[in-house]
Design a protein around this motif. Structure first.
Motif, short mmCIF file in Angstrom:
data_model
loop_
_atom_site.label_atom_id
_atom_site.label_comp_id
_atom_site.label_asym_id
_atom_site.label_seq_id
_atom_site.Cartn_x
_atom_site.Cartn_y
_atom_site.Cartn_z
N GLY A 1 1.37 -45.68 37.97
CA GLY A 1 -0.07 -45.25 38.04
C GLY A 1 -0.23 -43.70 37.95
N LEU B 1 -3.63 -38.23 39.82
CA LEU B 1 -2.64 -38.58 40.74
C LEU B 1 -1.40 -38.07 40.05
CD1 LEU B 1 -1.29 -40.16 43.17
CD2 LEU B 1 -1.29 -42.34 41.57
N PHE C 1 -4.05 -43.70 47.00
CA PHE C 1 -5.15 -42.92 46.07
C PHE C 1 -6.03 -44.16 45.85
CE2 PHE C 1 -6.16 -42.53 41.62
CZ PHE C 1 -6.56 -41.01 41.60
N ASP C 2 -5.68 -45.40 45.66
CA ASP C 2 -6.48 -46.42 45.31
C ASP C 2 -7.38 -46.79 46.59
OD1 ASP C 2 -5.84 -46.64 43.02
OD2 ASP C 2 -4.59 -48.44 43.15
N LYS C 3 -7.05 -46.55 47.80
CA LYS C 3 -7.70 -47.01 49.08
C LYS C 3 -8.81 -45.69 49.13
CE LYS C 3 -6.65 -46.85 53.89
NZ LYS C 3 -5.27 -46.61 54.79
N ASN C 4 -8.37 -44.55 48.86
CA ASN C 4 -9.62 -43.40 49.16
C ASN C 4 -10.51 -43.01 48.02
OD1 ASN C 4 -8.99 -42.51 52.10
ND2 ASN C 4 -6.59 -42.68 51.01
N LYS C 5 -10.20 -43.67 46.83
CA LYS C 5 -10.73 -43.29 45.53
C LYS C 5 -12.50 -43.53 45.76
CE LYS C 5 -10.00 -45.07 41.40
NZ LYS C 5 -8.89 -45.32 40.30
N GLN C 6 -12.90 -44.48 46.41
CA GLN C 6 -14.26 -44.77 46.56
C GLN C 6 -15.11 -43.56 47.29
OE1 GLN C 6 -12.02 -46.41 48.49
NE2 GLN C 6 -13.05 -46.14 50.78
N LYS D 1 0.13 -44.48 45.38
CA LYS D 1 -0.96 -45.03 44.45
C LYS D 1 -1.71 -45.73 45.50
CE LYS D 1 -2.55 -46.52 40.33
NZ LYS D 1 -3.70 -47.06 40.75
N SER D 2 -1.24 -46.49 46.43
CA SER D 2 -2.23 -47.37 47.12
C SER D 2 -2.95 -46.64 47.94
CB SER D 2 -1.22 -48.34 47.94
OG SER D 2 -0.52 -47.80 48.84
N THR E 1 -1.20 -40.28 36.67
CA THR E 1 -1.78 -39.51 35.60
C THR E 1 -1.65 -38.20 34.98
OG1 THR E 1 -3.59 -38.57 36.86
CG2 THR E 1 -3.98 -40.91 36.13
N GLU F 1 -9.34 -38.16 40.98
CA GLU F 1 -9.30 -38.57 39.73
C GLU F 1 -7.74 -38.57 39.24
OE1 GLU F 1 -13.64 -38.37 37.64
OE2 GLU F 1 -12.34 -36.42 38.05
#
Length: 219
Positions: free
Chosen positions: A205, A190, A174-179, A171-172, A207, A188
């Protein structure tokens, strides 16, 4: 319990933002049709040949997900119909999917598989390899794929704390590269969590969950 009862029970537990992939590998078409008749439309297979045979026999409003390790030489068989390829673990494979999708004049959605387990048997990219792919100039030239998220499999263990650590690690990432966002890249989805650990995965987290034995029974 029947396949229908299992399915309805699991669906009732899933939050609305979580997609259920019914993992139907090795199961006969009759079992899949029971799930289909209970409303399930997304099925996951881990062998392209088996998935293609089922696709040919079953209703065409089904969304087929390839959840297993993908061999480049088999990609051509699923391109006409596959909706999402979960286990993409190299730029070379992305290139082949893009090349074949171009022939069919379509775009194929892909998830990049990240290696989070402590087992050597699981496929996937490490963080450095992921960043190399996401930032590569070659990726930007692929017009017939879309990278829509990440996928990972936790270690096969009874240690829930370890599984949780691995899920949170994914999840971390995923969040780090989401931008990062380009014409063919927008993270979008996971995809993490299977029959034994999907509730924990959702807490961490996820989906999209891939559930087989809890729906269809053991193999």
């Amino acid at each position: 319990m029947s396949i229908k009862e299992n399915l309805l029970h699991i669906q009732s537990q899933l939050p609305s933002h979580v997609t259920l992939v019914a993992v139907s590998k090795t199961k006969p078409v009759a079992d899949l049709m029971e799930a289909y008749n209970a409303g399930q439309r997304i099925f996951g297979e881990n062998k392209i040949q088996e998935m293609t045979e089922k696709w040919q026999q079953m209703p065409k409003d089904i969304e087929w997900h390839m959840i297993g390790h993908v061999q480049s030489n088999k990609v051509k068989y699923m391109i006409p119909y596959v909706k999402l390829i979960h286990g993409v673990d190299s730029l070379k494979l992305l290139k082949e999917i893009n090349r074949l999708a171009a022939k069919w004049r379509k775009k194929v959605d892909c998830l990049l598989q990240i290696h989070i387990a402590e087992e050597d048997t699981k496929f996937g990219l490490d963080e450095m390899e992921l960043e190399e792919i996401l930032n590569s100039d070659e990726l930007k030239t692929f017009q017939n794929i879309r990278i829509v998220g990440l996928m990972g499999m936790a270690t096969f263990t009874d240690d829930n704390e370890q599984i949780k650590r691995e899920f949170l690690h994914l999840k971390s990432i995923f969040d780090k590269n989401k931008q990062l966002e380009t014409l063919n890249l927008k993270l979008e989805t996971l995809s993490m969590g299977m029959s034994g650990d999907y509730q924990l995965a959702i807490e961490c987290g996820s989906t999209m969950v891939r559930i087989g034995s809890s729906i269809f029974g053991g193999r």
